[in-house]
Scaffold this motif. Structure first.
Motif, PDB file in Angstrom:
ATOM      1  N   ASP A  55     -25.978  19.459  -9.674  1.00 30.10           N
ATOM      2  CA  ASP A  55     -26.876  19.338 -10.774  1.00 30.10           C
ATOM      3  C   ASP A  55     -26.291  19.317 -12.103  1.00 30.10           C
ATOM      4  O   ASP A  55     -25.378  19.892 -12.311  1.00 30.10           O
ATOM      5  CB  ASP A  55     -27.817  20.707 -10.795  1.00 30.10           C
ATOM      6  CG  ASP A  55     -29.081  20.455 -11.704  1.00 30.10           C
ATOM      7  OD1 ASP A  55     -29.337  19.561 -12.349  1.00 30.10           O
ATOM      8  OD2 ASP A  55     -29.579  21.711 -12.073  1.00 30.10           O
ATOM      9  N   ARG A  56     -26.389  18.083 -12.589  1.00 32.85           N
ATOM     10  CA  ARG A  56     -25.646  17.683 -13.809  1.00 32.85           C
ATOM     11  C   ARG A  56     -24.064  17.980 -13.905  1.00 32.85           C
ATOM     12  O   ARG A  56     -23.501  18.512 -14.429  1.00 32.85           O
ATOM     13  CB  ARG A  56     -26.312  18.588 -15.065  1.00 32.85           C
ATOM     14  CG  ARG A  56     -27.629  18.629 -15.284  1.00 32.85           C
ATOM     15  CD  ARG A  56     -28.095  19.777 -16.424  1.00 32.85           C
ATOM     16  NE  ARG A  56     -29.559  19.459 -16.795  1.00 32.85           N
ATOM     17  CZ  ARG A  56     -30.044  20.224 -17.616  1.00 32.85           C
ATOM     18  NH1 ARG A  56     -29.484  21.161 -18.290  1.00 32.85           N
ATOM     19  NH2 ARG A  56     -31.301  20.117 -17.811  1.00 32.85           N
ATOM     20  N   ASN A  57     -23.625  17.153 -12.537  1.00 30.38           N
ATOM     21  CA  ASN A  57     -22.425  17.184 -12.402  1.00 30.38           C
ATOM     22  C   ASN A  57     -21.569  18.455 -12.043  1.00 30.38           C
ATOM     23  O   ASN A  57     -20.422  18.703 -12.378  1.00 30.38           O
ATOM     24  CB  ASN A  57     -21.558  16.517 -13.532  1.00 30.38           C
ATOM     25  CG  ASN A  57     -22.074  14.658 -13.701  1.00 30.38           C
ATOM     26  OD1 ASN A  57     -22.266  14.302 -12.643  1.00 30.38           O
ATOM     27  ND2 ASN A  57     -22.124  14.411 -14.889  1.00 30.38           N
ATOM     28  N   THR A  58     -22.417  19.289 -11.782  1.00 36.54           N
ATOM     29  CA  THR A  58     -22.090  20.724 -11.507  1.00 36.54           C
ATOM     30  C   THR A  58     -22.419  21.220 -10.313  1.00 36.54           C
ATOM     31  O   THR A  58     -23.660  21.156  -9.620  1.00 36.54           O
ATOM     32  CB  THR A  58     -22.287  21.739 -12.387  1.00 36.54           C
ATOM     33  OG1 THR A  58     -21.864  21.483 -13.824  1.00 36.54           O
ATOM     34  CG2 THR A  58     -21.846  23.214 -12.138  1.00 36.54           C
ATOM     35  N   ALA A  59     -21.503  21.706  -9.173  1.00 43.01           N
ATOM     36  CA  ALA A  59     -21.949  22.084  -7.854  1.00 43.01           C
ATOM     37  C   ALA A  59     -22.675  23.418  -7.950  1.00 43.01           C
ATOM     38  O   ALA A  59     -22.253  24.368  -8.737  1.00 43.01           O
ATOM     39  CB  ALA A  59     -20.583  22.355  -6.749  1.00 43.01           C
ATOM     40  N   LYS A  60     -23.653  23.573  -7.420  1.00 41.16           N
ATOM     41  CA  LYS A  60     -24.876  24.381  -7.444  1.00 41.16           C
ATOM     42  C   LYS A  60     -24.728  25.222  -5.766  1.00 41.16           C
ATOM     43  O   LYS A  60     -24.760  26.622  -5.853  1.00 41.16           O
ATOM     44  CB  LYS A  60     -26.035  24.155  -7.616  1.00 41.16           C
ATOM     45  CG  LYS A  60     -26.282  23.722  -9.130  1.00 41.16           C
ATOM     46  CD  LYS A  60     -26.074  24.743 -10.220  1.00 41.16           C
ATOM     47  CE  LYS A  60     -26.102  24.118 -11.602  1.00 41.16           C
ATOM     48  NZ  LYS A  60     -25.660  25.193 -12.810  1.00 41.16           N
ATOM     49  N   ILE A  61     -24.812  24.677  -4.859  1.00 41.91           N
ATOM     50  CA  ILE A  61     -24.856  25.250  -3.506  1.00 41.91           C
ATOM     51  C   ILE A  61     -23.974  24.409  -2.660  1.00 41.91           C
ATOM     52  O   ILE A  61     -23.971  23.227  -2.543  1.00 41.91           O
ATOM     53  CB  ILE A  61     -26.200  25.372  -2.948  1.00 41.91           C
ATOM     54  CG1 ILE A  61     -27.072  26.103  -3.983  1.00 41.91           C
ATOM     55  CG2 ILE A  61     -26.270  26.088  -1.778  1.00 41.91           C
ATOM     56  CD1 ILE A  61     -28.367  26.401  -3.458  1.00 41.91           C
ATOM     57  N   GLU A  62     -23.122  25.010  -1.676  1.00 40.93           N
ATOM     58  CA  GLU A  62     -22.461  24.399  -0.689  1.00 40.93           C
ATOM     59  C   GLU A  62     -22.935  25.174   0.693  1.00 40.93           C
ATOM     60  O   GLU A  62     -22.859  26.336   0.642  1.00 40.93           O
ATOM     61  CB  GLU A  62     -20.890  24.602  -0.956  1.00 40.93           C
ATOM     62  CG  GLU A  62     -20.327  23.592  -1.750  1.00 40.93           C
ATOM     63  CD  GLU A  62     -18.757  23.997  -1.774  1.00 40.93           C
ATOM     64  OE1 GLU A  62     -18.207  23.933  -0.785  1.00 40.93           O
ATOM     65  OE2 GLU A  62     -18.284  23.717  -2.894  1.00 40.93           O
ATOM     66  N   THR A  63     -23.217  24.248   1.719  1.00 35.83           N
ATOM     67  CA  THR A  63     -23.605  24.790   2.957  1.00 35.83           C
ATOM     68  C   THR A  63     -22.897  24.000   3.737  1.00 35.83           C
ATOM     69  O   THR A  63     -22.868  22.819   3.806  1.00 35.83           O
ATOM     70  CB  THR A  63     -25.165  24.381   3.044  1.00 35.83           C
ATOM     71  OG1 THR A  63     -25.832  25.194   2.052  1.00 35.83           O
ATOM     72  CG2 THR A  63     -25.750  25.025   4.322  1.00 35.83           C
ATOM     73  N   GLY A  91     -19.651  27.393 -12.982  1.00 40.73           N
ATOM     74  CA  GLY A  91     -18.913  26.950 -11.939  1.00 40.73           C
ATOM     75  C   GLY A  91     -18.302  27.827 -10.837  1.00 40.73           C
ATOM     76  O   GLY A  91     -17.572  27.561  -9.845  1.00 40.73           O
ATOM     77  N   ASN A  92     -18.351  29.244 -11.174  1.00 37.13           N
ATOM     78  CA  ASN A  92     -17.557  30.240 -10.410  1.00 37.13           C
ATOM     79  C   ASN A  92     -18.511  30.608  -9.269  1.00 37.13           C
ATOM     80  O   ASN A  92     -19.721  30.839  -9.378  1.00 37.13           O
ATOM     81  CB  ASN A  92     -17.281  31.528 -11.400  1.00 37.13           C
ATOM     82  CG  ASN A  92     -16.575  31.204 -12.642  1.00 37.13           C
ATOM     83  OD1 ASN A  92     -15.570  30.615 -12.347  1.00 37.13           O
ATOM     84  ND2 ASN A  92     -16.696  31.861 -13.731  1.00 37.13           N
ATOM     85  N   THR A  93     -17.963  31.084  -8.523  1.00 32.67           N
ATOM     86  CA  THR A  93     -18.601  31.603  -7.141  1.00 32.67           C
ATOM     87  C   THR A  93     -19.346  32.811  -7.427  1.00 32.67           C
ATOM     88  O   THR A  93     -18.690  33.876  -7.611  1.00 32.67           O
ATOM     89  CB  THR A  93     -17.511  31.880  -5.913  1.00 32.67           C
ATOM     90  OG1 THR A  93     -16.777  30.657  -5.602  1.00 32.67           O
ATOM     91  CG2 THR A  93     -18.331  32.552  -4.718  1.00 32.67           C
ATOM     92  N   SER A  94     -20.544  32.870  -7.108  1.00 31.01           N
ATOM     93  CA  SER A  94     -21.743  33.863  -7.438  1.00 31.01           C
ATOM     94  C   SER A  94     -21.779  34.673  -6.329  1.00 31.01           C
ATOM     95  O   SER A  94     -21.863  36.146  -6.306  1.00 31.01           O
ATOM     96  CB  SER A  94     -23.024  33.557  -8.273  1.00 31.01           C
ATOM     97  OG  SER A  94     -23.799  34.666  -8.226  1.00 31.01           O
ATOM     98  N   VAL A  95     -22.426  34.087  -5.177  1.00 29.54           N
ATOM     99  CA  VAL A  95     -22.832  34.689  -3.876  1.00 29.54           C
ATOM    100  C   VAL A  95     -22.105  33.906  -2.665  1.00 29.54           C
ATOM    101  O   VAL A  95     -22.480  32.513  -2.564  1.00 29.54           O
ATOM    102  CB  VAL A  95     -24.276  34.555  -3.700  1.00 29.54           C
ATOM    103  CG1 VAL A  95     -24.760  35.418  -2.388  1.00 29.54           C
ATOM    104  CG2 VAL A  95     -24.857  35.380  -4.801  1.00 29.54           C
ATOM    105  N   GLU A  96     -21.675  34.462  -1.689  1.00 25.33           N
ATOM    106  CA  GLU A  96     -21.367  33.630  -0.459  1.00 25.33           C
ATOM    107  C   GLU A  96     -21.595  34.405   0.691  1.00 25.33           C
ATOM    108  O   GLU A  96     -21.768  35.683   0.408  1.00 25.33           O
ATOM    109  CB  GLU A  96     -19.799  33.493  -0.572  1.00 25.33           C
ATOM    110  CG  GLU A  96     -18.982  34.479  -0.719  1.00 25.33           C
ATOM    111  CD  GLU A  96     -17.578  34.345  -0.727  1.00 25.33           C
ATOM    112  OE1 GLU A  96     -17.146  33.294   0.091  1.00 25.33           O
ATOM    113  OE2 GLU A  96     -16.817  35.023  -1.198  1.00 25.33           O
ATOM    114  N   GLY A  97     -22.046  33.670   1.909  1.00 27.20           N
ATOM    115  CA  GLY A  97     -22.457  34.432   2.900  1.00 27.20           C
ATOM    116  C   GLY A  97     -22.425  33.650   4.262  1.00 27.20           C
ATOM    117  O   GLY A  97     -22.180  32.466   4.248  1.00 27.20           O
TER     118      GLY A  97
END
Length: 235
Positions: A55-63, A91-97
């Motif tokens: 979104d707007r040249n920024t990664a939001k979610i990686e799956t 752009g920092n990791t907020s949540v991972e799972g």
């Protein structure tokens, strides 16, 4: 190995049946009651897939997933061995799972996670482990079944760790609160603090010497140093 694969395939089929029944009947998923529905064939099937939402040249979610099925008629998605990462505005990791199985109703913003669930919120210093969870994207509530056991560990800014386990878990993103309905138990681990070493009087006296204050000096344009005389009244 064959027994494990057969069990996993059977569980995956049950997940698909549950979510399809839920969406076709327009009801919320109840972990105690289910209805039967005919499962449609997937429109797309992906293996060893990796997606990034930008979104707007920024990664939001990686799956990423070992297997991902996409259904267009009911706007549903199913995945095996799913890993996900959410990024904040900087752009920092907020949540991972991760979880063994994922079923998603994208239109209703309902996501169902099953088996070996691990969630780590770096922003809130919290870790969640469970076997069944549901995320409502509209109400931003994460909950479990009434009899499903969930464990959460939260670390404070001072390093104290609070581990709580119970059934009937529910967490709200709005006010960062969480609760259990029953069978609660927990542990509190306080962070060890080291007291600063006190300096001995001898060391203090040796390290500090009385020095006479020096008066400030000025140097003129010819390189001649002139003493700066302060007024007697200190002004």
């Amino acid at each position: 190995m064959n027994n494990l694969h057969g069990t996993k395939t059977a569980l995956y089929t049950v997940v698909r049946l549950l979510l399809c029944a839920c969406m076709l009947s327009s009801c919320s998923l109840d972990y105690e009651t289910t209805s039967q529905a005919q499962v449609q064939s997937p429109e797309f099937i992906f293996h060893n897939v990796h997606f990034t939402r930008v979104d707007r040249n920024t990664a939001k979610i990686e799956t990423s997933a070992a297997k991902l099925e996409q259904y267009s008629g009911i706007n549903a998605m199913y995945g095996e061995d799913v890993h996900f990462i959410l990024y904040d505005e900087r752009g920092n990791t907020s949540v991972e799972g991760s979880c063994a199985l994922l079923a998603a109703d994208k239109e209703a913003e309902m996501y169902y996670l099953f088996s070996r669930i691990r969630i780590h919120s770096r922003e809130h210093r919290a870790r969640i482990s469970a076997e069944n969870l549901r995320w409502n994207g509209k109400s931003e509530i994460l909950d479990s079944g009434k009899r499903d056991r969930v464990r959460i560990a939260v670390e404070t800014e001072t390093g104290t760790l609070l581990e709580t386990e119970g059934t009937g878990f529910s967490a709200r993103k709005k006010d960062l609160s969480y609760a259990f309905a029953g069978n609660i138990r927990g542990s509190l681990y306080e962070a060890e603090t080291e007291e600063p070493e006190k300096q001995s009087d001898e060391h203090t006296e040796a390290g500090t010497e009385d020095k006479e204050p020096t008066e400030p000096a000025l140097t003129d344009e010819n390189g001649v140093t002139n003493e700066l005389e302060l007024p007697a009244d200190g002004k």
